[in-house]
Design an enzyme around this catalytic site. Structure first.
Site, mmCIF file in Angstrom:
data_model
loop_
_atom_site.group_PDB
_atom_site.id
_atom_site.type_symbol
_atom_site.label_atom_id
_atom_site.label_comp_id
_atom_site.label_asym_id
_atom_site.label_seq_id
_atom_site.Cartn_x
_atom_site.Cartn_y
_atom_site.Cartn_z
ATOM 1 C CE LYS A 22 -29.157 -41.232 9.744
ATOM 2 N NZ LYS A 22 -27.777 -41.576 9.312
ATOM 3 C CE1 TYR A 39 -30.104 -37.850 10.627
ATOM 4 C CE2 TYR A 39 -31.885 -38.670 12.016
ATOM 5 C CZ TYR A 39 -30.542 -38.615 11.706
ATOM 6 O OH TYR A 39 -29.628 -39.312 12.457
HETATM 7 P P1 NAI Z 1 -21.381 -36.516 14.769
HETATM 8 O O1 NAI Z 1 -21.830 -35.189 14.256
HETATM 9 O O2 NAI Z 1 -20.546 -36.536 15.969
HETATM 10 O O3 NAI Z 1 -20.630 -37.309 13.631
HETATM 11 C C1 NAI Z 1 -20.914 -37.172 12.284
HETATM 12 C C2 NAI Z 1 -19.645 -36.823 11.565
HETATM 13 O O4 NAI Z 1 -19.871 -36.816 10.158
HETATM 14 C C3 NAI Z 1 -19.102 -35.453 11.889
HETATM 15 O O5 NAI Z 1 -17.807 -35.561 12.409
HETATM 16 C C4 NAI Z 1 -19.141 -34.688 10.585
HETATM 17 O O6 NAI Z 1 -18.058 -33.805 10.405
HETATM 18 C C5 NAI Z 1 -19.086 -35.810 9.589
HETATM 19 N N1 NAI Z 1 -19.647 -35.419 8.295
HETATM 20 C C6 NAI Z 1 -20.751 -34.691 8.042
HETATM 21 N N2 NAI Z 1 -20.928 -34.539 6.711
HETATM 22 C C7 NAI Z 1 -19.915 -35.201 6.105
HETATM 23 C C8 NAI Z 1 -19.565 -35.405 4.753
HETATM 24 N N3 NAI Z 1 -20.302 -34.913 3.766
HETATM 25 N N4 NAI Z 1 -18.476 -36.147 4.490
HETATM 26 C C9 NAI Z 1 -17.707 -36.639 5.489
HETATM 27 N N5 NAI Z 1 -18.001 -36.470 6.794
HETATM 28 C C10 NAI Z 1 -19.096 -35.740 7.101
HETATM 29 O O7 NAI Z 1 -22.705 -37.382 15.017
HETATM 30 P P2 NAI Z 1 -22.957 -38.864 15.538
HETATM 31 O O8 NAI Z 1 -24.020 -38.803 16.507
HETATM 32 O O9 NAI Z 1 -21.714 -39.527 15.874
HETATM 33 O O10 NAI Z 1 -23.607 -39.523 14.235
HETATM 34 C C11 NAI Z 1 -23.043 -40.555 13.476
HETATM 35 C C12 NAI Z 1 -24.108 -41.160 12.611
HETATM 36 O O11 NAI Z 1 -25.087 -41.774 13.442
HETATM 37 C C13 NAI Z 1 -24.865 -40.176 11.763
HETATM 38 O O12 NAI Z 1 -25.150 -40.759 10.513
HETATM 39 C C14 NAI Z 1 -26.144 -39.957 12.520
HETATM 40 O O13 NAI Z 1 -27.188 -39.565 11.674
HETATM 41 C C15 NAI Z 1 -26.373 -41.318 13.093
HETATM 42 N N6 NAI Z 1 -27.241 -41.352 14.255
HETATM 43 C C16 NAI Z 1 -26.806 -40.898 15.476
HETATM 44 C C17 NAI Z 1 -27.648 -40.981 16.564
HETATM 45 C C18 NAI Z 1 -27.190 -40.576 17.892
HETATM 46 O O14 NAI Z 1 -27.942 -40.792 18.853
HETATM 47 N N7 NAI Z 1 -25.993 -40.033 18.021
HETATM 48 C C19 NAI Z 1 -29.041 -41.419 16.440
HETATM 49 C C20 NAI Z 1 -29.356 -41.955 15.138
HETATM 50 C C21 NAI Z 1 -28.479 -41.889 14.097
#
Ligand code: NAI
Length: 737
Positions: free
Chosen positions: A166, A162
């Protein structure tokens, strides 16, 4: 004023939950048309469902927003962008947010764990962004957000796959920021922290609940807004706090000497110094980074000591600027043509505030007037098309961001009264590129011809914000200098108000920059409302002088110089203050309402009025200097031997007219009893003086001091400069001519 996304089309990937959902709701609430993309799988990338995206779209629509759902994987970037275009016809903002986790300690990461993470985060963001890229470039607007993570920036146990993906996104963003810049396509990266299903297992429930996604969304929206000029930035954001990150580099150490190898032991022995962040630099571009290495090479070459460190000047001498004076100076733009009829000359006169309420303006406004004329300052219009053609940034060594350009100064010289209609050709040359530290100044010389005849000369001096620091020179002998007015009360003051539509009218003369008409564009430039064209104020000031001191006779207008200091708002009043010093009228323009100086260092040079002129009349269009040389010839004949004794030198003269060499003369006060002849000297003249016919006359008549003429660049001297002091012996007493 609150920020709106009305008319913008935004794609948020992975918007079925967590952070993405919050962004989608926020964009829609501010008027954007939103594509809510989500594959609807599990956190580790398994499964698929339309439910997640549908639910968010329902939420948006329930609040009256515009949204559609899309269930493609980000790995189908083309399909996804096509869906956006099909639904809303354009794409303005891409928020690459979709993500999954497959945490394992490094030894246990399988090929699948590695590949799936790279595919969704890095490759997915690449594919979606690539599909949107050309649409953004073509419409000259785009905002792209990459979602990195503190895990990538700092590392985190169990997240090798990851973190690699990133921080890969940051590398991608760094280059997109450079490639997109000149198309107004900006790319920034965020490292968010928020409670979501991805962080569920890593945070205690209390913390999870208090780190709300809504504390991240405002940053994403700001970076996506047209007013935001941030590009290539990296931000940590969460809990209602935002911070920006940048690189820092130690001063470092040079570890080798000329013609000697670099040793392992030298590295060991200097390790502390290599890692010492005292006085660290903060390089912002690859040019800066490489510049330090070039400096190291030259230090080593000049026998720098082991243990020396590259100086701060090397680090600061470099910048991200794409300017290279060595390449750019002397380059020419392809010739450009400008055709106009009396309509344009009249439109221009109206644009710079002329009005039928002043009877003496009619000669510039009515094509059947017996003295129908073109305003001399229309000369800037004939030339600006050559510059605005957009060819500038394709000149080698002139890779500039056209959105960062300010018009700094303008010089206009008229050789023949401008026709009221014509078919003109302009040749543009990069005269010089200067390094002013915070920015760069580019001087562009434009010669405009009517048939084969030189009509006028313009020097556009433009300031490129942020492009300085490339280690270039600060001043130029090619620049037409701005001059301060005398220190006394002005001899004349004219106040005239511009109209609310002055800029709207002036732009019809060919300066279509939306900054002068479009409120949202002006806001992007940091202005409350569209501003008046600097060249429009120049037109006002130019005709104030013409009326006050030259009876509105365009043939008396010789040249004008202006520095643009501050913008004028359409509707404000211009106050032109003028000082007469011989045929030069110094001037300064203020906004009456605010007392702010808007044009400074300005002057208009006039030709002396016919009849009142002490000037030598020209003979059949010939050079005025001919008569002076004839007189010098007589004097050399009379007292040649005495002059030879006093002067003992051969003077070559090059007299120019309209910028081209018009005559050559040799005054031989070295051989025999002296002689004068037309043409170059057969041997090598001791000193050669180049001067225009007009300036020569000014010097001869004692109106222009030769020293001053030399320092202002009007008189150029090659060879033994000291000998030029003897010029006085030759030229004195010619005023009687
Ligand atoms: P989340 O899991 O709620 O949202 C991610 C969404 O992406 C999900 O709804 C999932 O269905 C969708 N997804 C996954 N693979 C996909 C694909 N191939 N095509 C289309 N959609 C897809 O997680 P969150 O926390 O909202 O994360 C959003 C972004 O922020 C991610 O990139 C995550 O890595 C990043 N992030 C989040 C942090 C946090 O503290 N929540 C920390 C650092 C980064």
């Amino acid at each position: 004023m609150s920020l709106s996304f009305e008319g913008r089309v935004v794609l948020v990937t992975g918007a079925g939950g967590g952070l993405g959902r919050e962004y989608a709701l926020a964009f829609a609430e501010r008027g954007a048309s939103v594509v809510v993309n989500d594959l609807g799988g599990s956190t580790d990338g398994g499964g698929k469902s339309s439910a997640a995206a549908d639910k968010v779209v329902e939420e948006i629509r329930a609040k009256g927003g515009k949204a559609i759902a899309n269930y493609d994987s980000v790995e189908d970037g083309d399909k996804l962008i096509q869906a956006v275009l099909d639904a809303f016809g354009r794409i303005d903002v891409v928020v690459n947010n979709a993500g999954i986790l497959r945490d394992r300690s490094f030894a246990r990461i399988s090929d699948l764990d590695w590949d799936m993470i790279q595919r969704v985060h890095l490759r997915g963001s690449f594919l979606v962004t690539r599909a949107a890229w050309n649409h953004m470039k073509n419409q000259k607007f785009g905002r792209i957000i990459m979602t990195a993570s503190a895990t990538g920036i700092y590392g985190n146990f169990g997240q090798a796959n990851y973190s690699a993906a990133k921080l890969g996104l940051l590398g991608l963003a760094n280059t997109l920021a450079i490639e997109g810049r000149k198309y107004n396509v900006y790319c920034n990266t965020i490292a968010p922290v928020a409670g979501s299903r991805l962080t569920e297992s890593t945070m205690p429930p209390d913390m999870l609940n208090s780190l709300k996604p809504e504390y991240v969304a405002p940053l994403v929206l700001w970076l996506s807004h047209e007013q935001c000029q941030e590009n290539g930035g990296l931000f940590e954001v969460g809990a209602g706090w935002i911070g920006k990150l940048r690189w820092e580099r130690t001063r470092g150490q040079i570890l080798r000497k000329k013609n000697q190898p670099m040793t392992l032991e030298a590295v060991r022995d200097n390790w502390d110094k290599i890692c010492d962040f005292t006085d660290a630099t903060k390089p912002t571009s690859i040019q800066e980074s490489l510049q330090s290495l070039l400096h190291v090479l030259s230090e080593v070459e000049s026998e720098g000591e082991v243990g020396a460190n590259p100086t701060a000047s090397a680090a600061s001498a470099a910048s991200g600027s794409g300017l290279n004076p060595n390449q750019a100076v002397g380059q020419k733009l392809p010739p450009s043509t400008f055709s106009y009829t009396h309509t344009q000359s009249i439109l221009y006169a109206l644009g710079v505030g002329m009005s039928t309420k002043d009877p003496d303006h009619l000669r510039f406004l009515y094509e059947n007037h017996e003295d129908f004329s073109c305003l001399p300052t229309f000369g800037v219009i004939t030339a600006q098309a050559a510059i605005m053609g957009g060819g500038l940034s394709s000149i080698p060594g002139l890779d500039i961001d056209l959105t960062q350009i300010l018009h700094g100064e303008q010089y206009l010289e008229i050789y023949k009264p401008l026709p009221t209609s014509g078919n003109l050709t302009s040749n543009t040359t990069v005269a010089d590129v200067l390094d002013k530290g915070s920015g760069a100044v580019i001087h562009l010389d434009v010669h405009t011809y009517n048939g084969g005849e030189l009509l006028c000369f313009n020097q556009f001096s433009v300031f490129v914000v942020g492009a300085g620091g490339f280690g270039g020179k600060r001043t130029s002998d090619k620049a037409k200098a701005a001059l301060p007015p005398p220190k006394r009360a002005p001899d004349a003051v004219v106040v005239e108000s511009t109209t609310r539509d002055q800029a709207a009218l002036y732009r019809l003369s060919g300066d279509w920059n939306p900054l002068h008409i479009d409120p949202s564009f002006a806001a992007m430039g940091g202005f409350k409302s569209p501003i008046l064209h600097g060249l429009c104020s120049l037109g006002f000031a130019g005709r104030h002088v013409l009326k006050q001191f030259a009876d509105n006779d365009p043939s008396r207008f010789k040249a004008m110089k202006v520095r643009f200091v501050k913008p004028v708002m359409p509707g404000q009043s211009l106050q032109t203050e003028m000082w007469k010093e011989g045929n030069r009228i110094y001037l300064q323009c203020k906004v009456k309402e605010t007392d702010a100086v808007v044009l400074s260092g300005a002057y208009v040079d006039l030709h002396a009025a016919s009849g009142a002129s002490p000037d030598v009349p020209t003979q059949g269009g010939g050079l005025q200097s001919e008569l002076v040389f004839a007189e010098i010839g007589r004097r050399v004949k009379e007292m040649g031997s005495e002059l030879v004794r006093k002067v003992n030198a051969v003077f070559g003269w090059e007299i120019t007219k309209n910028g081209v060499n018009a005559a050559q003369w040799t005054i031989d006060l070295k051989n025999g009893s002296g002689s004068l002849h037309k043409g170059p000297y057969s041997g090598k003249a001791d000193v050669t003086i180049t001067v225009s016919d007009e300036d020569f006359m000014e010097v001869v008549q004692g109106k222009l001091n030769p020293q001053k003429a030399f320092f202002s660049g009007k008189l150029k001297i090659r060879g033994n400069i000291m000998l030029s002091q003897k010029l006085e012996v030759i030229l004195k007493d010619h005023a009687k001519l």
